[in-house]
Design an enzyme around this catalytic site. Structure first.
Site, PDB file in Angstrom:
ATOM      1  N   LYS A  29       0.840  -1.211   0.000  1.00 40.92           N
ATOM      2  CA  LYS A  29       0.000   0.000   0.000  1.00 40.92           C
ATOM      3  C   LYS A  29       0.868   1.251   0.000  1.00 40.92           C
ATOM      4  CE  LYS A  29       0.921   1.245   4.428  1.00 40.92           C
ATOM      5  NZ  LYS A  29       1.698   2.393   4.818  1.00 40.92           N
ATOM      6  N   ASP A  79      -2.778  -1.788   9.659  1.00 35.64           N
ATOM      7  CA  ASP A  79      -2.789  -1.838   8.189  1.00 35.64           C
ATOM      8  C   ASP A  79      -3.305  -3.173   7.642  1.00 35.64           C
ATOM      9  OD1 ASP A  79      -1.634   0.669   8.124  1.00 35.64           O
ATOM     10  OD2 ASP A  79       0.409  -0.078   7.816  1.00 35.64           O
TER      11      ASP A  79
HETATM   12  P1  ATP Z   1       4.166  -0.365   7.860  1.00 38.72           P
HETATM   13  O1  ATP Z   1       4.148   0.288   6.519  1.00 38.72           O
HETATM   14  O2  ATP Z   1       2.946  -1.242   8.112  1.00 38.72           O
HETATM   15  O3  ATP Z   1       4.444   0.533   8.978  1.00 38.72           O
HETATM   16  P2  ATP Z   1       6.680  -1.457   7.045  1.00 38.72           P
HETATM   17  O4  ATP Z   1       6.304  -1.795   5.641  1.00 38.72           O
HETATM   18  O5  ATP Z   1       7.458  -0.220   7.274  1.00 38.72           O
HETATM   19  O6  ATP Z   1       5.352  -1.432   7.892  1.00 38.72           O
HETATM   20  P3  ATP Z   1       7.328  -4.200   7.455  1.00 38.72           P
HETATM   21  O7  ATP Z   1       7.916  -4.614   6.164  1.00 38.72           O
HETATM   22  O8  ATP Z   1       5.917  -4.602   7.733  1.00 38.72           O
HETATM   23  O9  ATP Z   1       7.481  -2.629   7.658  1.00 38.72           O
HETATM   24  O10 ATP Z   1       8.320  -4.734   8.593  1.00 38.72           O
HETATM   25  C1  ATP Z   1       8.349  -4.186   9.882  1.00 38.72           C
HETATM   26  C2  ATP Z   1       9.125  -5.117  10.772  1.00 38.72           C
HETATM   27  O11 ATP Z   1       8.338  -6.280  11.024  1.00 38.72           O
HETATM   28  C3  ATP Z   1      10.422  -5.592  10.147  1.00 38.72           C
HETATM   29  O12 ATP Z   1      11.483  -5.066  10.894  1.00 38.72           O
HETATM   30  C4  ATP Z   1      10.405  -7.112  10.229  1.00 38.72           C
HETATM   31  O13 ATP Z   1      11.517  -7.639  10.879  1.00 38.72           O
HETATM   32  C5  ATP Z   1       9.138  -7.455  11.037  1.00 38.72           C
HETATM   33  N1  ATP Z   1       8.328  -8.523  10.391  1.00 38.72           N
HETATM   34  C6  ATP Z   1       7.699  -9.508  11.004  1.00 38.72           C
HETATM   35  N2  ATP Z   1       7.056 -10.301  10.136  1.00 38.72           N
HETATM   36  C7  ATP Z   1       7.276  -9.810   8.920  1.00 38.72           C
HETATM   37  C8  ATP Z   1       6.883 -10.189   7.610  1.00 38.72           C
HETATM   38  N3  ATP Z   1       6.124 -11.279   7.383  1.00 38.72           N
HETATM   39  N4  ATP Z   1       7.306  -9.427   6.585  1.00 38.72           N
HETATM   40  C9  ATP Z   1       8.051  -8.319   6.819  1.00 38.72           C
HETATM   41  N5  ATP Z   1       8.467  -7.923   8.026  1.00 38.72           N
HETATM   42  C10 ATP Z   1       8.093  -8.659   9.084  1.00 38.72           C
END
Ligand code: ATP
Length: 316
Positions: free
Chosen positions: A14, A147
């Protein structure tokens, strides 16, 4: 009880077209007025049956080494949450192994973990033949993260509350994005903390959905949408990662329809006027400072979808 061999679900990343953040409540959560758009960049989660009480996962693809494979993985947490909802009779028989194929940048502000959680909910629900309805899955999703419900829904949607009270938004046509994936990553809680620090002592108005943004979505005009893009977290993300400012300036020099930091960053989302313009921008921004990958994606796209339902066997 279903006996499928495997179920594969695809879940979109997203972009927040608007992310307005209010004063944190007593429980620490910030009230949001946000407009999500699901874009054509996907993770895939495949669920295969495992002995009751077994919940494991493996992660492959982009940034896989940054993702935990233990019970803290959001997809594993989703599977466990679904088991808890299945009731005491069924729960002991349920187990799963999840294979997660990542394309969504990790810790990039594009809700990759949330996408995997949503995909795991739908995949396990189908694998186990629980057949929860959308409302039940959405409730479970909201318990896993703000989210996650949007990843199930997809499209373009307004999110209020913690971002989990969703209403589909009217819009026209497709929007063409160039995504600049940073060499760095940012932790979402750290970006919110930085926002609170930067705004300490300020009187904040309640966040509201931007009417110009909603009008721009209905108009289908990329330059109107570009002008209405807004992210309260951008300032905080730049404060934690000052080179982002340089990158945003560099992008503006190329005159896109719009540009903003995606969610809590540090991925930068660049809005193009059309598909051709997106192709040109992607080439022009290929060597932008601090960028590890340049991707193209269009939105809106569907939320989580089953792409391979596996084969249903005979119930034991
Ligand atoms: P958001 O946009 O929802 O704030 P993000 O995209 O910045 O999140 P994610 O990629 O969701 O961040 O990852 C956040 C943290 O969650 C990472 O540091 C990762 O180690 C942990 N994590 C746990 N499970 C997962 C997963 N299935 N995929 C990605 N990260 C994960």
């Amino acid at each position: 009880m279903g006996t499928r061999t495997s179920v594969t679900v695809r879940a979109p990343a997203k972009i927040n077209l608007q992310l307005s953040v209010g004063e944190p409540a007593a429980d620490g959560f910030h009230p949001l007025a946000t407009v999500f758009q699901a874009v054509g960049l996907h993770d895939e989660v495949t669920a295969v049956p495992a002995p009751g009480g077994t919940f494991t996962c493996e992660v492959s693809g982009v940034d896989a080494a940054m993702v935990p494979c233990d019970s803290s993985n959001l997809a594993v947490r989703a599977a466990r949450a679904l088991v808890a909802a299945a009731g005491p009779e069924t729960a002991p028989r349920l187990g799963v192994h999840l294979s997660i194929r990542k394309q969504i940048p990790v810790a990039g502000g594009m809700a990759g973990g949330s996408a995997d959680a949503a995909a795991a909910l739908l995949a396990c629900d189908t694998l186990w033949g629980l057949d929860l309805d959308r409302a039940q899955l959405t409730d479970l999703a909201a318990g896993l993260g703000s989210d996650v419900p949007f990843s199930l829904l997809g499209g373009t949607a307004v999110g209020l509350g913690r971002g989990d009270r969703l209403t589909p938004a009217l819009g026209r046509g497709s929007w063409h994005w160039v995504l600049l994936v940073s060499r760095s990553s940012l932790s979402t809680p750290a970006v919110y903390r930085e926002l609170d620090r930067l705004r300490a002592g300020r009187l904040l108005v309640e966040p509201r959905v931007s009417e110009p943004l909603m009008q721009a979505l209905r108009s289908g005009e990329a330059n109107a949408l570009g002008a209405a893009l807004h992210n309260d977290l951008q300032h905080a993300a730049v404060s934690l990662l000052p080179e982002l400012d340089q990158l945003l300036e560099h992008v503006r020099d190329h005159e896109p329809a719009g540009v903003l930091v995606s969610g809590s960053g540090p991925t930068v989302a660049v809005l193009a006027e059309d598909d051709q313009h997106a192709a040109e921008l992607a080439v022009a921004l290929a060597d932008a400072p601090g960028v590890s990958r340049v991707l193209r994606a269009s939105g809106p796209v569907h939320g989580c979808r089953i792409v391979d339902p596996g084969v249903r066997g005979v119930a034991p």
